[in-house]
Design a protein around this motif. Structure first.
Motif, PDB file in Angstrom:
ATOM      1  N   TYR A 155       0.836  -1.199   0.000  1.00 21.70           N
ATOM      2  CA  TYR A 155       0.000   0.000   0.000  1.00 21.70           C
ATOM      3  C   TYR A 155       0.871   1.249   0.000  1.00 21.70           C
ATOM      4  O   TYR A 155       2.011   1.242   0.462  1.00 21.70           O
ATOM      5  N   PRO A 158       0.013   7.926  -2.692  1.00 29.48           N
ATOM      6  CA  PRO A 158       0.555   8.780  -3.762  1.00 29.48           C
ATOM      7  C   PRO A 158       0.260  10.254  -3.559  1.00 29.48           C
ATOM      8  O   PRO A 158       1.046  11.112  -3.973  1.00 29.48           O
ATOM      9  N   ARG A 162      -5.577   9.835  -1.861  1.00 29.33           N
ATOM     10  CA  ARG A 162      -5.662   8.590  -2.620  1.00 29.33           C
ATOM     11  C   ARG A 162      -4.717   7.542  -2.039  1.00 29.33           C
ATOM     12  O   ARG A 162      -3.545   7.814  -1.806  1.00 29.33           O
ATOM     13  N   ILE A 163      -5.274   6.352  -1.809  1.00 30.11           N
ATOM     14  CA  ILE A 163      -4.484   5.195  -1.393  1.00 30.11           C
ATOM     15  C   ILE A 163      -4.416   4.225  -2.567  1.00 30.11           C
ATOM     16  O   ILE A 163      -5.430   3.953  -3.207  1.00 30.11           O
ATOM     17  N   HIS A 164      -3.233   3.727  -2.855  1.00 26.29           N
ATOM     18  CA  HIS A 164      -3.090   2.679  -3.867  1.00 26.29           C
ATOM     19  C   HIS A 164      -2.663   1.401  -3.155  1.00 26.29           C
ATOM     20  O   HIS A 164      -1.776   1.417  -2.301  1.00 26.29           O
ATOM     21  N   TYR A 165      -3.330   0.284  -3.502  1.00 28.36           N
ATOM     22  CA  TYR A 165      -2.940  -0.975  -2.859  1.00 28.36           C
ATOM     23  C   TYR A 165      -2.926  -2.116  -3.862  1.00 28.36           C
ATOM     24  O   TYR A 165      -3.633  -2.112  -4.865  1.00 28.36           O
ATOM     25  N   THR A 166      -2.087  -3.119  -3.573  1.00 30.10           N
ATOM     26  CA  THR A 166      -1.999  -4.342  -4.370  1.00 30.10           C
ATOM     27  C   THR A 166      -2.026  -5.538  -3.426  1.00 30.10           C
ATOM     28  O   THR A 166      -1.187  -5.635  -2.524  1.00 30.10           O
ATOM     29  N   THR A 210      -5.336  -4.966  -7.667  1.00 25.41           N
ATOM     30  CA  THR A 210      -4.629  -3.704  -7.538  1.00 25.41           C
ATOM     31  C   THR A 210      -5.606  -2.567  -7.797  1.00 25.41           C
ATOM     32  O   THR A 210      -6.265  -2.536  -8.848  1.00 25.41           O
ATOM     33  N   LYS A 211      -5.743  -1.671  -6.842  1.00 28.09           N
ATOM     34  CA  LYS A 211      -6.796  -0.656  -6.918  1.00 28.09           C
ATOM     35  C   LYS A 211      -6.345   0.651  -6.280  1.00 28.09           C
ATOM     36  O   LYS A 211      -5.410   0.697  -5.487  1.00 28.09           O
ATOM     37  N   ASP A 212      -7.065   1.727  -6.615  1.00 31.86           N
ATOM     38  CA  ASP A 212      -6.945   3.011  -5.944  1.00 31.86           C
ATOM     39  C   ASP A 212      -8.183   3.242  -5.101  1.00 31.86           C
ATOM     40  O   ASP A 212      -9.289   2.897  -5.493  1.00 31.86           O
ATOM     41  N   SER A 214     -10.105   6.394  -3.183  1.00 31.13           N
ATOM     42  CA  SER A 214     -10.150   7.847  -3.031  1.00 31.13           C
ATOM     43  C   SER A 214     -10.716   8.228  -1.668  1.00 31.13           C
ATOM     44  O   SER A 214     -11.616   7.580  -1.147  1.00 31.13           O
TER      45      SER A 214
END
Length: 215
Positions: A155, A158, A162-166, A210-212, A214
Motif C-alpha cells: 500500500y 501517492p 488517494r491510497i493505492h494498494y496491491t 490492484t486498486k486506488d 479515493s
C-alpha cells in the motif's frame, strides 16, 4: 353475380386471417431488452462490485478497539502495533482525526457464490472547512470472511486523497490469517504487510487485486 359474391367473400376472409396472423406474431415478439441476459463466468475478479466505505471520525482509543475487533487481537497488541508504527499516534493533535477506509472486492467464481475480501486502512487525517486529507496510514490489513489468505498487501499514499494498494497471494480453506510487518506510511511512502495462512494445503484460488481508493 353469385360467383362474384362468393369470390369476394373468400378474399375478404383471407385478408382478415392475414391481419389476425400478423397481429398474433406482433403480440408474441420480444424486444432485445426483455431477453434475459446470460452471465458468462470468467477467471477474472469482478472488481465492478467494489465497495469503499469510510468511517466517521475516530479517536485514538476507538482505532485501537476497532483493530482489536477486526483482526482478533488484544487491545494491548493493537495499541503496541500502532504506537510502534507511528510516533504521532502516541498523542492526538487537536485538528487531527482518524478514519478507517474499507476497500472490499467480490469474486463470483469461488464455489459459484459471491465471496468477498476487505482491505483495511486506518488513517490519520486533518480537516479544515471543506478540505480534508490523509496525513498518514497508521495501520493496514486484510481479512476474508471465509478463507485464510497467504501473501502480501502492498500500500502507498501517492497523494493526500488517494491510497493505492496491491493484494497478491492465495486463499486457503480451513485456515485463518495472521498479519506481520507493515508500518506507518506518509504521503509518497509505501509499505508492505505480510499475511500468512495457518494452513496452506487446502488451496482455493490465487488472488491479485490492484486498486486506488479515493478519500
Amino acid at each position: 353475380m353469385k360467383t362474384k359474391s362468393f369470390i369476394a367473400s373468400i378474399l375478404l376472409c383471407s385478408s382478415l386471417l392475414g391481419v389476425l396472423g400478423f397481429s398474433t406474431l406482433a403480440t408474441n415478439t420480444v424486444s432485445a431488452s426483455e431477453v434475459p441476459k446470460i452471465e458468462i463466468a470468467t477467471e477474472e475478479l469482478d472488481l465492478n462490485s467494489d465497495q469503499v466505505t469510510i468511517s466517521e471520525n475516530m479517536t485514538r482509543d476507538e482505532v485501537i478497539q476497532s483493530i482489536s475487533n477486526e483482526f482478533g487481537i488484544s487491545k494491548e497488541q493493537a495499541e503496541q502495533s500502532i504506537s510502534s508504527n507511528s510516533s504521532q499516534m502516541r498523542r492526538q493533535v487537536a485538528d487531527e482525526n482518524f478514519v478507517l477506509l474499507r476497500a472490499a472486492w467480490q469474486d463470483h467464481q469461488i464455489n459459484n457464490s459471491v465471496e468477498g475480501g476487505t482491505a483495511y486502512f486506518y488513517c490519520r487525517t486533518t480537516e479544515s472547512g471543506w478540505f480534508r486529507a490523509i496525513k498518514e496510514i497508521i495501520y493496514a490489513g486484510f481479512n476474508h470472511p471465509k478463507y485464510g489468505f497467504s501473501g502480501t498487501l502492498q500500500y502507498g499514499l501517492p497523494d493526500p486523497n488517494r491510497i493505492h494498494y496491491t493484494l497478491n497471494g492465495a486463499l486457503y480453506s480451513h485456515a485463518t490469517t495472521s498479519i506481520s510487518g507493515g508500518g506507518s506510511v506518509g504521503v509518497n511512502g509505501v509499505g508492505t504487510v505480510n499475511l500468512s495462512a495457518t494452513v496452506t494445503s487446502n488451496f482455493i484460488k490465487n488472488v491479485f487485486v490492484t486498486k486506488d481508493v479515493s478519500f
